[in-house]
Design an enzyme around this catalytic site. Structure first.
Site, mmCIF file in Angstrom:
data_model
loop_
_atom_site.group_PDB
_atom_site.id
_atom_site.type_symbol
_atom_site.label_atom_id
_atom_site.label_comp_id
_atom_site.label_asym_id
_atom_site.label_seq_id
_atom_site.Cartn_x
_atom_site.Cartn_y
_atom_site.Cartn_z
ATOM 1 N N GLU A 78 0.852 -1.181 0.000
ATOM 2 C CA GLU A 78 0.000 0.000 0.000
ATOM 3 C C GLU A 78 0.893 1.238 0.000
ATOM 4 O OE1 GLU A 78 -3.352 -0.030 -0.194
ATOM 5 O OE2 GLU A 78 -3.265 -2.217 -0.329
ATOM 6 N N TYR A 99 5.115 -3.790 -8.833
ATOM 7 C CA TYR A 99 3.842 -4.303 -9.335
ATOM 8 C C TYR A 99 3.982 -4.851 -10.753
ATOM 9 C CZ TYR A 99 0.815 -2.573 -5.556
ATOM 10 O OH TYR A 99 0.180 -2.373 -4.355
ATOM 11 N N VAL A 131 -11.190 2.652 -14.353
ATOM 12 C CA VAL A 131 -11.726 1.663 -13.422
ATOM 13 C C VAL A 131 -11.321 2.087 -12.025
ATOM 14 C CG1 VAL A 131 -11.732 -0.757 -12.700
ATOM 15 C CG2 VAL A 131 -11.570 -0.186 -15.142
ATOM 16 N N SER A 155 -12.361 1.635 -7.701
ATOM 17 C CA SER A 155 -13.162 1.033 -6.635
ATOM 18 C C SER A 155 -13.178 1.905 -5.387
ATOM 19 C CB SER A 155 -12.644 -0.364 -6.293
ATOM 20 O OG SER A 155 -11.281 -0.313 -5.914
ATOM 21 N N ASN A 156 -12.046 2.560 -5.110
ATOM 22 C CA ASN A 156 -11.924 3.388 -3.917
ATOM 23 C C ASN A 156 -12.142 4.854 -4.302
ATOM 24 O OD1 ASN A 156 -11.284 4.606 -1.490
ATOM 25 N ND2 ASN A 156 -9.104 4.132 -1.590
ATOM 26 N N ARG A 181 -7.189 12.302 -7.658
ATOM 27 C CA ARG A 181 -7.625 11.682 -8.909
ATOM 28 C C ARG A 181 -9.108 11.939 -9.188
ATOM 29 N NH1 ARG A 181 -7.154 5.241 -7.406
ATOM 30 N NH2 ARG A 181 -8.735 5.146 -5.768
ATOM 31 N N TYR A 193 -6.330 4.835 -21.044
ATOM 32 C CA TYR A 193 -6.811 4.420 -19.726
ATOM 33 C C TYR A 193 -6.264 5.368 -18.676
ATOM 34 C CZ TYR A 193 -7.550 1.741 -15.485
ATOM 35 O OH TYR A 193 -7.932 1.351 -14.227
ATOM 36 N N ASN A 212 -4.183 6.398 -5.978
ATOM 37 C CA ASN A 212 -4.957 7.022 -4.907
ATOM 38 C C ASN A 212 -4.144 8.031 -4.107
ATOM 39 O OD1 ASN A 212 -3.424 5.481 -2.999
ATOM 40 N ND2 ASN A 212 -4.858 3.783 -3.190
ATOM 41 N N LYS A 257 -2.579 -0.559 -11.965
ATOM 42 C CA LYS A 257 -3.371 0.296 -12.861
ATOM 43 C C LYS A 257 -2.577 0.621 -14.128
ATOM 44 C CE LYS A 257 -5.506 2.435 -8.797
ATOM 45 N NZ LYS A 257 -4.764 1.564 -7.848
#
Length: 356
Positions: free
Chosen positions: A121, A152, A187, A189-190, A197, A237, A242, A252
């Site tokens: 994180e 990643y 895309v 989710s949070n 962003r 994209y 975050n 991402k």
């Protein structure tokens, strides 16, 4: 003219130089990530026992055979807390300790045992670091200055001795590929109004259409595991992190690369991204004075395919590796423990380092 208009087209030669010069720190993984071949035999090596103290996010994942996965010999992985007295190392995923779902391993620790701190994180979502000062011997994260560095994603060359058979080949767009009929996707989710962003998306969507998927938008076709398949229909994209921190470049970005969509990134500065990708491989929001100017540039690329190809030509000769969470992390950690056997150091100022 857009600031990005001054960027020279990437040629195969400049892409090769990028891979050789800028990605040298990542080539260490080539020896870890070779696919198993029938001609290789398991190397005799002293066994290292690695105890997984906290299962990341509570996931009940089958532990891998590190030899079969990454050709790392002599690794015994276990979830069994009863192995603590004889474990060579203990791997602690930060989140479970931070939220009180688990306690740190007990003191006193066995002689020469290493404790490994692991987090993927961002610092903004890694609380209570101060509680863990002076406990660990090694760090593992996406940061290049971690003791055990596994990002990643990373690029590998697709030719010569360095070829990684596990890498996804990347091809530049061509007339043989189906046309990308859709423009820009995001895309997420949070969703938080406090995130930069979200503010950026609101500004950009005033000038161009952005298709939003995830908890804050439309359901993902086929579920969350089909992001790459979805992005193959899009030209661009929004790879918006975050929070903005050193080396915090997540899946991402790499999902866009895997799909052949050009990522528009918001995260650390451009120079930090260029440690992972050629400069034409992405569009940074900081390249433009406003969201309106960025929108104009994306519209220009859609109207001029020759300019669009400039952002894709670098892909020739490259492959992409996205490590499997968490199997590869355990095996890479085990190998690091083997290599540092007999040497024990203390991680000083954990919070100061990770939050910098």
């Amino acid at each position: 003219a857009s600031p990005i208009g001054s960027i020279a087209p990437t040629t195969p030669t400049t892409t090769s130089l990028f891979l050789l010069v800028l990605l040298i720190p990542l080539f260490v993984f080539l020896s870890l990530s070779r696919s198993p071949s029938s001609g290789e035999e398991r190397e005799e090596a002293p066994t290292v026992t690695l105890l997984i103290w906290t299962r990341p996010f509570g996931e009940d994942q089958r532990l891998p055979d590190c030899w079969e996965l990454l050709r790392v010999p002599g690794c015994a992985l276990t979830y069994d807390a009863g192995a603590y007295p004889r474990a060579d190392a203990v791997l602690v995923h930060h989140r479970e300790v931070a939220i009180g779902a688990a306690d740190p391993p007990p003191e006193p620790r066995p002689a020469a045992q290493k404790w490994i701190w692991m987090s993927y994180e961002s610092p903004a979502h890694t609380p209570e670091l101060w509680r863990l000062e002076g406990l660990f011997n090694l760090t593992m994260s996406y940061r290049a200055d971690s003791d055990i560095f596994l990002p990643y994603g990373y690029l590998v060359p697709r030719a010569g001795a360095g070829t990684d058979a596990r890498a996804l080949p990347l091809s530049s767009s061509s007339s043989s590929e189906p046309p990308r009929s859709l423009f820009v996707a995001w895309v997420v989710s949070n969703w938080s109004e406090e995130h930069a962003r979200v503010s950026f998306y609101r500004q950009l969507s005033r000038y161009i259409r952005v298709d939003v998927f995830g908890r804050a938008g439309r359901p993902l076709p086929g579920g969350g595991g089909h992001v790459v398949r979805l992005l193959r229909r899009y030209r661009f994209y929004l790879a918006l992190e975050n929070s903005q921190h050193t080396d915090y470049v997540t899946e991402k970005l790499w999902n866009a690369v895997a799909a052949g969509a050009v990522p528009v990134v918001l995260g650390p500065p451009r120079a930090n991204y260029e440690r992972f990708l050629p400069r034409d491989a992405f569009i940074h929001v900081d390249d433009f004075p406003s969201a309106r100017e960025l929108a104009r540039y994306l519209l220009l690329l859609r109207a001029q395919p020759a300019r669009m190809r400039r952002h894709l030509a670098w892909r020739r000769g490259c492959g992409l590796r996205q490590p499997d969470f968490w199997a590869e992390h355990y095996c890479v950690a085990c190998r690091a423990v083997r290599r540092t056997r007999g040497r024990t150091a203390e991680v000083r100022h954990l919070s100061r380092w990770f939050e910098s």
